[in-house]
Each structure stands twice: as structure tokens, then as C-alpha cells.
Design an enzyme around this catalytic site. Structure first.
Site, PDB file in Angstrom:
ATOM      1  N   LYS A 174      -5.064  12.200  -1.731  1.00  0.00           N
ATOM      2  CA  LYS A 174      -3.935  11.857  -0.858  1.00  0.00           C
ATOM      3  C   LYS A 174      -3.195  10.647  -1.437  1.00  0.00           C
ATOM      4  CE  LYS A 174      -2.812   9.033   2.372  1.00  0.00           C
ATOM      5  NZ  LYS A 174      -1.375   8.922   2.156  1.00  0.00           N
ATOM      6  N   GLY A 227      -5.792   0.074  -1.800  1.00  0.00           N
ATOM      7  CA  GLY A 227      -4.685  -0.257  -0.914  1.00  0.00           C
ATOM      8  C   GLY A 227      -4.889  -1.634  -0.324  1.00  0.00           C
ATOM      9  N   SER A 228      -4.302  -1.854   0.830  1.00  0.00           N
ATOM     10  CA  SER A 228      -4.355  -3.188   1.432  1.00  0.00           C
ATOM     11  C   SER A 228      -5.731  -3.462   2.040  1.00  0.00           C
ATOM     12  CB  SER A 228      -3.294  -3.295   2.519  1.00  0.00           C
ATOM     13  OG  SER A 228      -3.559  -2.329   3.515  1.00  0.00           O
ATOM     14  N   VAL A 231      -5.988  -1.998   5.706  1.00  0.00           N
ATOM     15  CA  VAL A 231      -6.317  -0.569   5.819  1.00  0.00           C
ATOM     16  C   VAL A 231      -7.738  -0.325   5.297  1.00  0.00           C
ATOM     17  CG1 VAL A 231      -5.698   1.762   5.057  1.00  0.00           C
ATOM     18  CG2 VAL A 231      -3.909   0.165   5.724  1.00  0.00           C
ATOM     19  N   GLY A 232      -8.095  -1.025   4.229  1.00  0.00           N
ATOM     20  CA  GLY A 232      -9.440  -0.872   3.666  1.00  0.00           C
ATOM     21  C   GLY A 232     -10.536  -1.179   4.671  1.00  0.00           C
ATOM     22  N   GLU A 249     -10.746  -0.923  -3.325  1.00  0.00           N
ATOM     23  CA  GLU A 249     -10.020  -1.857  -4.212  1.00  0.00           C
ATOM     24  C   GLU A 249      -8.834  -2.345  -3.402  1.00  0.00           C
ATOM     25  OE1 GLU A 249     -10.873  -2.743  -7.227  1.00  0.00           O
ATOM     26  OE2 GLU A 249     -12.431  -1.268  -7.614  1.00  0.00           O
ATOM     27  N   CYS A 283      -1.417  -5.720  -7.398  1.00  0.00           N
ATOM     28  CA  CYS A 283      -2.590  -6.357  -6.786  1.00  0.00           C
ATOM     29  C   CYS A 283      -2.998  -7.578  -7.601  1.00  0.00           C
ATOM     30  CB  CYS A 283      -3.731  -5.366  -6.684  1.00  0.00           C
ATOM     31  SG  CYS A 283      -4.083  -4.562  -8.245  1.00  0.00           S
ATOM     32  N   GLU A 384      -1.419 -12.419   1.226  1.00  0.00           N
ATOM     33  CA  GLU A 384      -0.820 -11.592   0.166  1.00  0.00           C
ATOM     34  C   GLU A 384       0.592 -11.191   0.593  1.00  0.00           C
ATOM     35  OE1 GLU A 384      -2.034  -7.469  -0.495  1.00  0.00           O
ATOM     36  OE2 GLU A 384      -2.225  -7.929  -2.630  1.00  0.00           O
TER      37      GLU A 384
HETATM   38  P1  NAD Z   1      -1.845   0.645   2.126  1.00  0.00           P
HETATM   39  O1  NAD Z   1      -3.169   0.102   2.475  1.00  0.00           O
HETATM   40  O2  NAD Z   1      -0.764   0.581   3.132  1.00  0.00           O
HETATM   41  O3  NAD Z   1      -1.976   2.210   1.751  1.00  0.00           O
HETATM   42  C1  NAD Z   1      -2.869   2.669   0.741  1.00  0.00           C
HETATM   43  C2  NAD Z   1      -3.164   4.144   0.984  1.00  0.00           C
HETATM   44  O4  NAD Z   1      -3.900   4.260   2.193  1.00  0.00           O
HETATM   45  C3  NAD Z   1      -1.911   5.004   1.162  1.00  0.00           C
HETATM   46  O5  NAD Z   1      -2.128   6.271   0.584  1.00  0.00           O
HETATM   47  C4  NAD Z   1      -1.808   5.122   2.678  1.00  0.00           C
HETATM   48  O6  NAD Z   1      -1.105   6.268   3.103  1.00  0.00           O
HETATM   49  C5  NAD Z   1      -3.279   5.211   3.048  1.00  0.00           C
HETATM   50  N1  NAD Z   1      -3.551   4.856   4.445  1.00  0.00           N
HETATM   51  C6  NAD Z   1      -2.828   4.050   5.260  1.00  0.00           C
HETATM   52  N2  NAD Z   1      -3.411   3.997   6.482  1.00  0.00           N
HETATM   53  C7  NAD Z   1      -4.527   4.763   6.426  1.00  0.00           C
HETATM   54  C8  NAD Z   1      -5.543   5.111   7.355  1.00  0.00           C
HETATM   55  N3  NAD Z   1      -5.520   4.644   8.605  1.00  0.00           N
HETATM   56  N4  NAD Z   1      -6.531   5.929   6.947  1.00  0.00           N
HETATM   57  C9  NAD Z   1      -6.560   6.387   5.684  1.00  0.00           C
HETATM   58  N5  NAD Z   1      -5.632   6.116   4.755  1.00  0.00           N
HETATM   59  C10 NAD Z   1      -4.627   5.302   5.113  1.00  0.00           C
HETATM   60  O7  NAD Z   1      -1.419  -0.043   0.757  1.00  0.00           O
HETATM   61  P2  NAD Z   1      -0.056   0.112  -0.052  1.00  0.00           P
HETATM   62  O8  NAD Z   1       1.030  -0.584   0.692  1.00  0.00           O
HETATM   63  O9  NAD Z   1       0.158   1.525  -0.455  1.00  0.00           O
HETATM   64  O10 NAD Z   1      -0.411  -0.698  -1.396  1.00  0.00           O
HETATM   65  C11 NAD Z   1      -0.332  -2.085  -1.496  1.00  0.00           C
HETATM   66  C12 NAD Z   1      -1.701  -2.719  -1.353  1.00  0.00           C
HETATM   67  O11 NAD Z   1      -2.598  -2.144  -2.292  1.00  0.00           O
HETATM   68  C13 NAD Z   1      -1.695  -4.204  -1.659  1.00  0.00           C
HETATM   69  O12 NAD Z   1      -2.495  -4.872  -0.713  1.00  0.00           O
HETATM   70  C14 NAD Z   1      -2.324  -4.288  -3.041  1.00  0.00           C
HETATM   71  O13 NAD Z   1      -2.942  -5.523  -3.341  1.00  0.00           O
HETATM   72  C15 NAD Z   1      -3.302  -3.179  -2.976  1.00  0.00           C
HETATM   73  N6  NAD Z   1      -3.676  -2.733  -4.318  1.00  0.00           N
HETATM   74  C16 NAD Z   1      -4.923  -3.034  -4.765  1.00  0.00           C
HETATM   75  C17 NAD Z   1      -5.304  -2.661  -6.050  1.00  0.00           C
HETATM   76  C18 NAD Z   1      -6.672  -2.986  -6.584  1.00  0.00           C
HETATM   77  O14 NAD Z   1      -7.080  -2.330  -7.517  1.00  0.00           O
HETATM   78  N7  NAD Z   1      -7.386  -3.956  -6.040  1.00  0.00           N
HETATM   79  C19 NAD Z   1      -4.397  -1.975  -6.864  1.00  0.00           C
HETATM   80  C20 NAD Z   1      -3.135  -1.698  -6.362  1.00  0.00           C
HETATM   81  C21 NAD Z   1      -2.781  -2.069  -5.084  1.00  0.00           C
END
Ligand code: NAD
Length: 493
Positions: A174, A227-228, A231-232, A249, A283, A384
Site C-alpha cells: 500500500k 512514515g510518521s 501513525v507508526g 521506520e 526523514c 519534526e
Molecule cells: P504518514 O505516516 O502520514 O503515512 C505513511 C503511510 O502510512 C502512508 O502510506 C499512509 O497512507 C499510511 N497510513 C496513514 N494512516 C494509517 C493508518 N491509520 N493505518 C495504516 N496506514 C496508515 O507519513 P508520510 O506523510 O507519508 O511521510 C512522512 C513521514 O515519514 C515523516 O515523518 C518522515 O520522517 C517519515 N519517513 C521516515 C523514513 C525512515 O526511514 N525513518 C523515511 C521516509 C519518511
């Protein structure tokens, strides 16, 4: 208008919902890149069923043969690199050089992982008993859910899909709703290269409607999420409830230390690249500059001057240094942080404005922003922001600098500029992040080294490198007793 579909069981199909969403160019917000499936739980059900059906045969395909298919994926990525990068720039805004780099990272990962088809090493080790043989092997986890962000639309999926598949897992992927085109482009290449049907499935849609049903599905055994942190944390709670494996991550608040003995021009170059490359949407972006008091004035002047020369615009133009932000929400969020910084008493040196002039007229552009007089406990120094905003914190010693760097909820990347080898080694030892650069910016990870962070950045896993297979496989210990009699470990006689 191009209509893109989900990829389930080797076929491109509509969502059960019958609904779609538009993917727009952040540099020209009226330009629709394509229309994508707004999927729901029933689509997830189908994707997981396909992955389950394909699992046995894929698991039993010899790893070198799996590797050969993945190698072809690498070859195809090389051939299509430029067109993939152009699509990526159009859908998420990074400048073309950087989207070429994003595809290159996927290429590097593909070749690296394909080679693992002839390794996937376990260990042999002696037994404490005679006529007994001991070894470990890696076995697949099962069905993997890959959930990815928008800022590295092909590189980050490659970090998950490639090792997951190499290890013999099947996958439901996804992607972020802001970057579904790069995901479709990537999957088409796997299809073209002969990946058997059902082994890799793509379902586009929101976190709530697709992500959550995927995470909570009984048959999905591992969630690989980037992701963030917010959400993580939700992903972690859902997985904890079902006692499910998950690797996270997440966010960062990365810092560059600039000591008084640093090569200042080099440090300024690194700071500009770290803070404003990818419009600060990495990130690993450098969002804190921790600068020695004796050189802070000179450093700041050079930084302002270099930042002022950056040209904002459409990432497809050669003249552009900094592309747009991903969407309106991010634009507003970043602008709100500027006000927060001002209200907290930090001094805005440059930027702090939405850019609407010239090439920026119809996109989500924000002027590269620098704050000084920043205290470590201010929100702009702790949270962040994920945009082109950087803060300068002044320090008086290396010890203080390291203390500031470590004083955050995150622990992804860090850097130090110094010509003193002793200081460099102290920093390498004492900074508590997953990655540390010496005389280089906070960005620039290479795929054959572990990638990930401490504290709020992750849950202890490392993607890439050799460590990635600790995420995507289970270890199995095997004891072969060829003595012909019952032997009892730990019990004499
Ligand atoms: P996000 O957390 O909003 O979304 C990430 C993914 O999770 C997307 O596919 C989103 O649709 C999905 N998602 C959102 N809500 C969800 C839920 N309730 N259940 C399951 N999946 C869900 O992050 P973003 O805005 O896409 O990306 C930016 C963030 O990602 C920043 O915080 C950045 O630091 C982080 N990031 C981390 C790394 C790393 O390797 N540490 C790399 C790139 C980005």
C-alpha cells in the site's frame, strides 16, 4: 485522463468501492497526473487471498531463481530510469536530479538483494554432543504488508519489496496516496519481468481504508511500515494487540554539529543540502544546526547567502534547486511552524513565507527558512517540521553539542564537521543515532549499510544492509543427530 488500477493476483483491477481519487502535481496544483483506485477492506481481502495462494510456490522457488527475476527488475529500472524519475517529479515535486537518485537507489537495492539469492546465509556451528550437527537457516515470515510514505516513492518501496520477495515472502503493498503513480510504475516492472501472479499485489487508497484492514488481517504476518511517528505508534498498537511482527521506520529531528575548527564552506554546503534538499522533506533532513559560538556569525552569514541563491520552481526544470511541498496540508503546517518559532522568541533570519511569485504561482512552494537564537526546548527545535525550515542552536563545546543533538525524541541521523580526529571519534561514539556522518551532511545513506534510527525513529530494526533479512525472515535452528541413540543436551550420561 489515465485511470490506474490495483494489481491483484497478476491482474489490473478496479476497486470494489467503484471509487477513485485524483493524484495532482504539487508544482501545478490543477494538473491531474492520473486517477487511482480508492480501495477498501474488500480489496485488501482479495490482495491477501492472492498473496496466500501464491505463497507456497514462491517459497519453494529456489532463492537464486527468485534472485534472477529481481535482477531483471534492476535491468528494467536502469532502462526506464529517466521516464520513471519524470513521473515521480510530476507527482511529488522533487527536482529531477533527486528523483533520478530515488530510482537509482531502487536500482542499487535491486541488484544488491538479487545477489543475496545466492547467499541468504545461515550458520553452522558445533554441537556440544558427539555425532550431532547444528545449523541455522532463514525461513520466510509469510505474507508481508508494505506501507510506505510519499517522499521516496520508489526507493522506500524497494527497501521493503525486494528483501521481502527475496526471502520468499509474498507481499501486499500500500503506497502513500500522494505517490501512487510511482508505485504502479514499479509494479508494472515486476510484472514485465515475470514475477508469478499473486506474489506481489498493489492496493492504492488511504491509511484508514486500506492500511488498517491490511495491518489487522489475520493472514498478514509482518507489517513493514515507513512514515510518521504518530501513525507508526498506531501501527504498533494494532500489531501488539494481535502479537504480530512489525518494523517501523519513522520521523527524525536530525542535527549537524559545526565545530570551530570546521571547514566552514564545506559545512555550509552540507547544511544547505541537508536542510533544503528534497525541500526538507526527508526523514534524514538536517533540521537543527548546532554551531560553535566562535564561528556562528560567519557560518550564519554564509548560510544565508547560499540559501538566498536557491531557486524555487518546478522540479522538471534544470534551473530549479528546490521543488514544491507535497500538498496544501504540509504547506500550511510548515507556515504554522514559522509562526510558532516567532511566538517562541526565535529570530527569523530568512524565508518564513509562502512563495507565490513567478514559477511558484500555482504550486505549494515555501521559501527556505532559517531561524536563529533558538533554544533546544523550543518546539521548532524539537518537533519534526518536514519542510524547508532549519534552526541554529549555538553551543560552546563538543560535549554541549552532543548533549543538544541527543536531546530529542528521535534518533535517525546526525553529522559533525570538524578537522579534529579526536572530536570526530567522540561524536561517533557518543551521538545516539542510527547514522552518523563525519564532514558530510545528514543525508546520503548507501543501501548496503543498515538504515534506521534509535528512540522515536524506530523499533530497533534496520532496513537495508545485511540486517534487513532480520526483518523479513524468521531464524530457524536445526539439530541433526546422527548418533543413532537418544542424546540429551545439558544432561550428562
Ligand atoms: P504518514 O505516516 O502520514 O503515512 C505513511 C503511510 O502510512 C502512508 O502510506 C499512509 O497512507 C499510511 N497510513 C496513514 N494512516 C494509517 C493508518 N491509520 N493505518 C495504516 N496506514 C496508515 O507519513 P508520510 O506523510 O507519508 O511521510 C512522512 C513521514 O515519514 C515523516 O515523518 C518522515 O520522517 C517519515 N519517513 C521516515 C523514513 C525512515 O526511514 N525513518 C523515511 C521516509 C519518511
Amino acid at each position: 485522463m489515465n485511470i490506474y488500477k490495483n494489481y491483484i493476483n497478476g491482474e489490473w483491477v478496479d476497486s470494489v468501492s467503484g471509487e477513485v481519487f485524483e493524484n495532482k502535481n504539487p508544482a501545478h496544483k490543477e494538473e491531474v497526473i492520473g486517477v487511482f483506485q480508492k480501495s477498501v477492506a474488500e480489496d485488501v481481502e482479495k490482495g491477501v487471498a492472492a498473496a496466500a495462494e501464491a505463497a507456497e510456490a514462491w517459497k519453494k522457488t529456489p532463492a537464486p531463481k527468485r534472485g534472477e527475476i529481481l535482477y531483471k527488475v534492476g535491468e528494467t529500472l536502469v532502462r526506464k530510469k529517466k521516464e520513471l524519475a519524470r513521473d515521480m517529479t510530476r507527482e511529488m515535486g522533487k527536482v529531477l536530479k533527486e528523483t533520478m537518485g530515488d530510482v537509482q537507489e531502487a536500482i542499487d537495492m535491486t541488484y544488491y538483494i538479487a545477489g543475496e539469492g545466492r547467499r541468504l546465509l545461515g550458520e553452522t556451528t558445533p554441537s556440544e554432543l558427539p555425532d550431532k550437527f547444528c545449523m541455522t537457516i532463514r525461513i520466510p515470515v509469510g505474507i508481508v504488508a508494505a506501507i510506505t510514505p510519499w517522499n521516496f516513492p520508489m526507493a522506500i518501496p524497494s527497501w521493503k519489496l525486494l528483501p521481502a520477495l527475496m526471502a520468499g515472502n509474498t507481499v501486499v503493498f500500500k503506497p502513500a496516496t500522494d505517490t501512487p503513480l510511482s508505485a504502479v510504475n514499479f509494479i508494472k516492472i515486476f510484472e514485465e519481468c515475470g514475477l508469478p501472479r499473486g506474489v506481489l499485489n498493489l492496493i492504492t487508497g488511504s491509511g484508514k481504508d486500506v492500511g488498517e484492514p491490511l495491518i489487522t488481517h489475520n493472514e498478514v504476518k509482518l507489517i513493514s511500515f515507513t512514515g510518521s511517528t504518530e501513525v507508526g505508534q498506531g501501527v504498533a498498537s494494532l500489531c501488539a494487540r494481535d502479537i504480530k511482527r512489525y518494523s517501523l521506520e519513522m520521523g527524525g529531528k536530525n542535527a549537524i554539529i559545526v565545530m570551530d575548527d570546521a571547514d566552514l564552506d564545506l559545512a555550509v554546503e552540507g547544511a544547505v543540502w541537508g536542510a533544503f534538499g528534497t525541500t526538507g522533506q526527508r526523514c534524514t533532513a538536517a533540521s537543527r544546526l548546532v554551531v560553535h559560538k566562535d564561528i556562528v556569525k560567519r557560518f550564519t552569514n554564509k548560510l544565508i547567502s547560499k540559501t538566498g541563491a536557491l531557486r524555487l520552481g518546478d522540479g522538471l526544470l534544470d534551473s530549479t534547486d528546490v521543488g514544491p511541498l507535497i500538498n496544501e496540508n504540509q504547506l500550511n503546517k510548515i507556515h504554522e511552524y514559522t509562526q510558532i518559532g516567532i511566538d517562541e522568541g526565535a529570530k527569523l533570519l530568512t524565508g518564513g513565507k509562502i512563495c507565490k511569485e513567478g514559477d511558484c504561482a500555482d504550486g505549494y512552494f515555501y521559501k527556505p527558512t532559517i531561524f536563529t537564537d533558538v533554544e533546544r526546548d523550543m518546539r521548532i527545535a524539537r518537533e519534526e517540521i518536514f519542510g524547508p525550515t532549519v534552526v541554529i542552536i549555538t553551543i560552546g563545546s563538543l560535549e554541549e553539542a552532543i548533549d543538544v543533538v541527543n536531546d530529542t525524541e528521535y534518533g535517525l541521523s546526525s553529522a559533525i564537521y570538524t578537522r579534529d580526529v579526536n572530536k570526530a571519534f567522540v561524536a561517533m561514539r557518543d551521538i545516539y543515532t542510527g547514522i552518523t556522518y563525519i564532514n558530510s551532511s545528514t543525508i546520503g545513506a548507501e543501501i548496503h549499510l543498515p538504515f534506521g534510527g534509535t528512540k522515536g525513529t524506530g523499533n530497533g530494526h534496520r532496513e537495508a544492509g545485511t540486517t534487513v533479512f532480520d526483518i523479513f525472515t524468521e531464524w530457524k535452528s536445526i539439530y541433526v543427530d546422527f548418533s543413532g541413540k537418544l542424546q540429551k543436551a545439558q544432561i550428562a550420561g
